[in-house]
Design a protein around this motif. Sequence first.
Motif, PDB file in Angstrom:
ATOM      1  N   GLU A   1       2.524   1.583  -3.422  1.00 45.93           N
ATOM      2  CA  GLU A   1       1.533   1.926  -4.443  1.00 45.93           C
ATOM      3  C   GLU A   1       1.088   3.378  -4.360  1.00 45.93           C
ATOM      4  O   GLU A   1       0.496   3.894  -5.306  1.00 45.93           O
ATOM      5  CB  GLU A   1       0.337   0.980  -4.344  1.00 45.93           C
ATOM      6  CG  GLU A   1       0.677  -0.416  -4.821  1.00 45.93           C
ATOM      7  CD  GLU A   1      -0.406  -1.438  -4.548  1.00 45.93           C
ATOM      8  OE1 GLU A   1      -1.463  -1.092  -3.978  1.00 45.93           O
ATOM      9  OE2 GLU A   1      -0.185  -2.613  -4.903  1.00 45.93           O
ATOM     10  N   GLU A   2       1.383   4.058  -3.251  1.00 48.76           N
ATOM     11  CA  GLU A   2       1.075   5.490  -3.144  1.00 48.76           C
ATOM     12  C   GLU A   2       2.068   6.342  -3.936  1.00 48.76           C
ATOM     13  O   GLU A   2       1.807   7.505  -4.204  1.00 48.76           O
ATOM     14  CB  GLU A   2       1.071   5.925  -1.678  1.00 48.76           C
ATOM     15  CG  GLU A   2      -0.127   5.415  -0.912  1.00 48.76           C
ATOM     16  CD  GLU A   2      -0.116   5.851   0.551  1.00 48.76           C
ATOM     17  OE1 GLU A   2       0.676   6.752   0.909  1.00 48.76           O
ATOM     18  OE2 GLU A   2      -0.898   5.278   1.311  1.00 48.76           O
TER      19      GLU A   2
ATOM     20  N   GLU B   1       0.825  -1.204   0.000  1.00 47.29           N
ATOM     21  CA  GLU B   1       0.000   0.000   0.000  1.00 47.29           C
ATOM     22  C   GLU B   1       0.865   1.261   0.000  1.00 47.29           C
ATOM     23  O   GLU B   1       0.561   2.236  -0.692  1.00 47.29           O
ATOM     24  CB  GLU B   1      -0.948   0.013   1.209  1.00 47.29           C
ATOM     25  CG  GLU B   1      -2.035  -1.043   1.162  1.00 47.29           C
ATOM     26  CD  GLU B   1      -1.564  -2.431   1.570  1.00 47.29           C
ATOM     27  OE1 GLU B   1      -0.564  -2.548   2.314  1.00 47.29           O
ATOM     28  OE2 GLU B   1      -2.185  -3.407   1.120  1.00 47.29           O
TER      29      GLU B   1
END
Length: 99
Positions: free
Chosen positions: A73-74, A70
């Motif tokens: 993926e930012e 996560e």
Amino acid sequence: MFDLNTINKRYFEIKMGKQILEIEPPTKKMLNKITSLRGITDENEATSALYEAASMILNKNKTNRKFSDEVVEELNLDQINGIISEYFLWLSVAKKSKN
């Protein structure tokens, strides 16, 4: 006797926000995995492969900090490309260095 512990490690530094990460050189296994990703031609698979490579690079840091999918993926695609490009540039320069 030759002592591997006496060899100075080199680190690739990445600044993320206020934090500076010291990234270790890749192992052969990691390098093989990252370089195997470049043969992918499908656009979605290629993007996923880039993020996977960046994740492997970021997670091989001196402090053993782990970055979740996560968090990686930012990052935007330009940041991911920058991490991978600069890392491999650093590797090629470090390889040519006599130290």
